[in-house]
Design an enzyme around this catalytic site. Structure first.
Site, PDB file in Angstrom:
ATOM      1  CG  MET A 186      -2.157   0.642   1.218  1.00 43.75           C
ATOM      2  SD  MET A 186      -3.253   0.411   2.356  1.00 43.75           S
ATOM      3  CE  MET A 186      -2.668   1.937   3.689  1.00 43.75           C
ATOM      4  CB  CYS A 187       2.444   3.403  -1.882  1.00 45.09           C
ATOM      5  SG  CYS A 187       3.915   2.212  -1.394  1.00 45.09           S
TER       6      CYS A 187
END
Lengths: 302, 235
Positions: free
Chosen positions: A1-2
């Site tokens: 997750m970015c």
């Protein structure tokens, strides 16, 4: 997750507050990536100088390294506008110099020295910590320009330091920078192929390969759009990826739409971000915001 | 109608206030939702919640009986695992809208993202615009009405979900087939659209005669060694 974000203004005549917009977008996306934050900013100036952002060290830079870098670069061109902030050295040099030559001269000083970006328009600033910190340290909000992309990182596979942070510069003439949310699962295979062609990798971060991939494609004569089309075939895994050049910004989403990416376009600007929360600074524009589809590619060019 | 402003409040505080209203059947208008995640999850009761702006991920998840209206867009996983009730988005929805719903109605008055209605078990999903890649994937029951176009791999590996598409189908997923639409289907489509959409919207939408019906070809329901080619492609 970015978290990834992009902001592109459709006019290069007037410099827009792209730094401020990008900082607000990234701050909203901080919850998706607390490890590090970074921006690739493009100004609208038409000078012949190239701006270099150089990482001198991973912690406290020594005087010897700083002097060494300046001495080495002076052999090619007299550096001007020299400033240092934290581990960064920023300076301007003759814009006609070839990036490969400049990189090899500067990075020969010390193994930890890295040219983070080089371009007439492009400047990359990234470091570990929150988006707010890069604004405090580098005054990103004051930056005026035509477009910018940014990243907040939550590392899943590789280490957390400045070099592994995003955006990645493609080390090419086109001032290409990329930000990526996802995983490139054929990274090791591609990396082996590139290393056989003597391409140097700075990190173990799979996203770095996208910068290399785009730069190779464009230096072979492909347009940004064609490179992104080809990436759908050559890159495996999950990716929502934003790519910028001196005059364009575009994105590509993987064939399974694994990762989020929303975008909105008006007559004046384009905004792209992982989550709608990042569009809040632009919300007064009553935007039509849409999730990009699987295999969707968009490119905006000035 | 009660009013609630999200500014300066945690999601837990906002949801507690919403639940208090819903549990006694009171309607509540929620201002400045700011596209934040997990708003209005697990609402038990029959009140109506109106979000005056966009919501983030999982809005209306696990709810049973309430009505949620979103005057904006919704992020991923809208109304996920809804048991009963209504969720209406006036804008667009992200990926996995209506994932695994067991009942209720989800209305997207714009476009919806990839995997709309993935693994839905029952209930109804209406999208007035287009839906994204692999919508209806592994749907076990319920109905999906897409008034616009459907992206690639529509209805892949479905069980008993029925998809109706008013626009173009980019391509069908594994074991999805187009079958003839019946009079009963036409009546259902017209009645559903009339019931759940405002009149102003209806005139721009296809009527019951113009929909294509997509169901499972049932070839993947039971493993058959002699039909290995079908399985090879699906897996």
């Amino acid at each position: 997750m970015c978290g990834i974000a992009g902001y592109f203004t459709k006019s290069t005549d007037v410099a827009a507050p792209v730094g401020e917009v990008m900082m607000e977008m990234l701050t909203a996306l901080e919850c998706r990536g607390p490890d590090s934050a970074g921006v690739a900013l493009y100004n609208t100036s038409s000078t012949n100088d190239s701006i270099l952002q150089i990482k001198l060290s991973d912690d406290k830079p020594t005087r010897a390294v700083l002097d060494g870098v300046i001495a080495n670069i002076s052999q090619l061109s007299k550096p001007t506008a020299i400033t240092t902030t934290g581990v960064y050295l920023r300076l301007a040099i003759d814009g006609s110099l070839d990036p490969a030559t400049v990189i090899s001269v500067i990075e020969s000083v010390d193994s930890r020295v890295e040219v983070v970006s080089m371009g007439k328009r492009l400047e990359i600033i990234k470091q570990t910590g929150s988006p707010k910190r890069i604004d405090v340290d580098f005054h990103v909000s004051d930056f005026q320009g035509s477009h910018a992309i940014g990243h907040t990182r939550m590392s899943t596979e590789s280490q957390v330091d400045l070099s592994h942070s995003q955006p990645f510069w493609a080390h090419s003439l086109d001032e290409i920078a990329i930000v990526h949310n996802g995983h490139i699962t054929n990274y090791h295979k591609l990396r082996r192929q590139y290393e056989q062609q003597n391409i140097h990798f700075y990190t173990e971060n799979d996203s770095e390969i996208i910068a290399v991939y785009v730069a190779r494609g464009m230096s072979n004569g492909l347009s940004l759009e064609e490179v992104l089309e080809a990436a759908l075939v050559d890159l495996d895994g999950s990716f929502s990826c934003l790519v910028s050049t001196a005059s364009a910004m575009g994105f590509v989403k993987d064939p399974f739409a694994h990762k989020p990416l929303l975008f909105s376009e008006t007559d004046e600007f384009v905004a792209v971000a992982t989550e709608e929360i990042a569009f809040r600074p632009l919300i007064e524009n009553d935007l039509n915001i849409r999730e990009a589809g699987a295999r969707e590619i968009r490119v905006w060019q000035n | 109608m009660a009013k609630l402003n999200c500014n300066g409040q945690t999601i837990r505080e906002i949801n507690s206030s919403i639940r208090k209203c819903i549990s006694v059947g009171e309607s509540v208008a929620v201002e400045s939702p700011g596209a934040r995640h997990n708003l209005g999850v697990a609402l038990l009761g029959s009140g109506e919640v109106t979000f005056q702006g966009s919501v983030g991920y999982y809005c209306g998840g696990l709810m049973d009986g309430a009505t949620i209206r979103i005057r904006g867009n919704a992020g991923w996983g809208l109304a996920e695992s809804m048991l009963d009730g209504q969720v209406i988005v006036e804008g667009n929805a992200g990926n996995s809208a209506g994932a695994a719903i067991r009942g209720g109605t989800l209305v997207v008055q714009g476009d919806s993202g990839a995997r709309t209605g993935v693994s839905m078990k029952n209930g109804l999903i209406i999208v007035t615009g287009s839906c994204g890649y692999m919508s209806g994937f592994m749907g076990q029951g319920g109905k999906m009405i897409i008034c616009g176009d459907a992206a690639e791999a529509l209805g892949d590996s479905m069980y008993e979900t029925v998809c109706f598409v008013g626009g173009k189908i980019a391509d069908l997923g594994n074991d999805a087939i187009v079958v003839d639409i019946t009079n009963e289907d036409r009546a259902f489509l017209d009645a559903s659209l009339r019931k759940h959409l405002p009149n102003t919207m209806l005139k721009n939408l296809p009527n019951g005669d113009n929909f294509k019906k997509v169901v499972s070809g049932k070839k993947l329901w039971n493993f058959d060694k002699s039909d290995w080619k079908t399985w090879e492609q699906a897996l």
